[in-house]
Design an enzyme around this catalytic site. Structure first.
Site, PDB file in Angstrom:
ATOM      1  N   VAL A  24     -15.461 -17.028  14.977  1.00 35.89           N
ATOM      2  CA  VAL A  24     -15.305 -18.439  15.354  1.00 35.89           C
ATOM      3  C   VAL A  24     -13.999 -19.023  14.831  1.00 35.89           C
ATOM      4  O   VAL A  24     -13.698 -20.184  15.085  1.00 35.89           O
ATOM      5  CB  VAL A  24     -16.470 -19.312  14.838  1.00 35.89           C
ATOM      6  CG1 VAL A  24     -17.784 -18.850  15.436  1.00 35.89           C
ATOM      7  CG2 VAL A  24     -16.534 -19.308  13.321  1.00 35.89           C
ATOM      8  N   GLU A  25     -13.241 -18.239  14.073  1.00 34.90           N
ATOM      9  CA  GLU A  25     -11.979 -18.763  13.558  1.00 34.90           C
ATOM     10  C   GLU A  25     -10.810 -18.043  14.244  1.00 34.90           C
ATOM     11  O   GLU A  25     -10.441 -18.391  15.346  1.00 34.90           O
ATOM     12  CB  GLU A  25     -11.950 -18.645  12.025  1.00 34.90           C
ATOM     13  CG  GLU A  25     -13.105 -19.445  11.408  1.00 34.90           C
ATOM     14  CD  GLU A  25     -13.088 -19.476   9.883  1.00 34.90           C
ATOM     15  OE1 GLU A  25     -12.033 -19.687   9.280  1.00 34.90           O
ATOM     16  OE2 GLU A  25     -14.175 -19.297   9.289  1.00 34.90           O
ATOM     17  N   MET A  26     -10.254 -17.004  13.614  1.00 30.57           N
ATOM     18  CA  MET A  26      -9.099 -16.338  14.217  1.00 30.57           C
ATOM     19  C   MET A  26      -9.487 -15.162  15.120  1.00 30.57           C
ATOM     20  O   MET A  26      -8.670 -14.695  15.907  1.00 30.57           O
ATOM     21  CB  MET A  26      -8.151 -15.873  13.128  1.00 30.57           C
ATOM     22  CG  MET A  26      -7.484 -17.034  12.389  1.00 30.57           C
ATOM     23  SD  MET A  26      -6.353 -16.404  11.125  1.00 30.57           S
ATOM     24  CE  MET A  26      -5.534 -17.911  10.613  1.00 30.57           C
TER      25      MET A  26
END
Lengths: 354, 354
Positions: B139-141
């Site tokens: 969900v981030e990088m």
């Protein structure tokens, strides 16, 4: 007779040393180049209707880096015009609000102040007009002028900065002034390059290959469109003047400047790309479909010049383009004012499309 | 007798001038405070297993600001830990790859080097362990160590920088060294504040309100958890020690450190938030659900101390917290190496969830 023979021999020798296929560097290359191009100035250029001051630049820098200008609080100007990576985002097309993709490749903010107009289709007459676009575009920042001003007015430090940048104005925190300040900051983003040093008289600033490439660039006709201080960005031309590239490079649904002028002649017409720092700003073209600069140069050869450039010619032109990579001014990362109770909260939901 | 009366009269007078309800500033406040807190050092702290060098800091700065560390090419460390806005992103929870939302509020990178461990649940023992997390979080990088290293190795300038930062290593471009360099840069992000100046002996560095707030902060028991050099970040405590806040502040599905230790005692246990620069880092708590610092302080009163703090008390404590806002070191925005033909291309598609 003897003299003629020896002259020929020397010419052959020289040709061998410099590789038979390589075009020579003309003695008057700089003179010719100065008729077509212009070195960057050492000072910040004057901008129409916007006196550039230290205070305006400082405010503009803060705004340029402030993600709270976007509805979601995620994107700043610098997100897509990243000063760390050539003034663009190195994406095919930018990703914006709700993970939507923009329609065209983000152009560099570096030296953009010298372009005849802004955007690929020139629909904004200058950087202050441009700065208002992405803020409001649904696929980019998805914000409104009112919300931007509400956010800025909610932070006392911003109000102070606007007062300092626009002295004497009763209500300086306006969307127009927001755009003016950003334009002022962007006017400082000038990147003197080896090409400028060479134009200014330093023979050693460019390699022999770069000079040969420059010579070719002018001889082949590239400089007919890519000329002036920004090596492009000065006029509008049809992409596919001689031969239209395939839809994978020139998507059929994007008619370029036609959407601005509604003139049939402007179908697939775009502003010639300014080529400063082009080595840093892949992928290429308004579609962002070409990652390799050599391939981009070759496509330009067939599409615009009707000529299949030889591999060596492409290499030399790219060597010239490499000499357009300049020094980005040092920018101290800004410290932005904190939000207050009345700052509009970030909105990340994606509006249902009309 | 006369003397006694006049002393009382003077006391009454003083109490009136400083407002009857205000607690006084104890004469030994600094002495008491120095038993609980510690001023920031004037030098970069040593970090376990990671000698900090100029070269490592420079490399770490480049990596911290490089969006090509993410799969999409959109997010850098600085996206969610923005040094312009208090070292965080001022969002409830961060927005990452594919417009997904992270599970918890992004903590500040400022002074994070002083925390006992990283993340809200302390699951990373230090900043080099932390730096590897968001890169790989879907969900981030949404990236992988292999892809990050492939990207970095594809850019000769990065390889040079890694060599300079990790001299003598045969293959310095590794995910471990990537994390070490980022930790080195983050170790420089120290923000001396008025509170430090006051702790160091400058009586005028804090306002009277801030000093009263500090006194209250210790008297009421806040400093039982929020102590040490970072005014927090030194230990783990249940959120809702006395009274659990509602699910709108403490979502039931996030059991905090329980997920790390699998110990029932660690249900809803979180690392006490470090409070330096707290004024800059709304919204508050791991849930990011509270935007108003006064409200956050009041919630802490009922949840952790079992006490409904008076409005004036909250104001004074916030005045103290305001004295923790420090000076972020000047950071010159980096110029990053350009991609090459072999740099992995950005991938913006969202993987279908498992």
């Amino acid at each position: 007779m003897n003299k003629l023979v020896s002259t020929v021999a020397v010419s052959v020798l020289l040709a061998t040393v410099t590789h038979a296929a390589d075009p020579p560097v003309p003695a008057d290359l700089r003179e010719t180049a100065l008729e077509v191009f212009k070195p960057l100035p050492s000072t910040i250029p004057a901008v129409k209707d916007n006196r550039i001051t230290t205070e305006k630049i400082a405010l503009g820098k803060a705004l340029f880096f402030d993600p709270r200008v976007s509805a979601s609080g995620v994107f700043s100007c610098n997100s897509c015009h990243n000063l760390a990576t050539g003034g663009d985002d190195n994406l095919e097309t930018s990703i914006g609000h709700g993970w939507q993709k923009g329609p065209r490749n983000a152009p560099t903010a570096l030296n953009a102040v010298f372009n005849i107009a802004q955007f690929w289709d020139g629909r904004a007459e200058d950087l202050k007009a441009q700065a208002k676009g992405p803020v409001q575009a649904g696929v980019e920042m998805a914000n409104t002028p009112d919300q931007v001003i509400a956010a800025l007015k909610s932070m006392p430090q911003y109000v102070e900065w606007f007062k300092a940048a626009f002295p004497g104005e009763a209500d300086p925190v306006t969307f127009d002034n927001f755009a003016r300040a950003i334009e002022a900051f962007e006017a400082t983003l000038i990147t003197p390059a080896p090409f400028d040093a060479w134009l200014n008289g330093d023979d050693n600033a460019m390699t022999v290959e770069a000079k040969r490439g420059l010579s070719l660039f002018m001889d082949k006709g590239c400089a007919a469109c890519h000329a002036g201080i920004n090596v492009g960005g000065e006029g509008y031309y049809p992409f596919g003047l001689i031969e239209k590239p395939g839809a994978e490079v020139l998507p059929e649904n994007d008619k370029g400047r036609f959407a601005v002028t509604n003139t049939a002649d402007d179908s697939y017409v775009f502003r010639a790309a300014p080529l400063r720092n082009i080595v840093l700003t892949a992928p290429y073209f308004h579609s962002g479909k070409v990652w390799d600069l050599k391939q981009a140069v070759a496509i330009m050869g067939t599409a615009q010049l009707g000529e299949e450039l030889k591999g060596k010619e492409v290499d030399l032109i790219v060597a010239f383009l490499d000499s357009l990579t300049g020094k980005v001014p040092d920018v101290t990362y800004p410290i932005l004012p904190p939000e207050t109770d009345v700052t509009p909260r970030p909105v990340s939901i994606i509006p249902t499309s009309k």
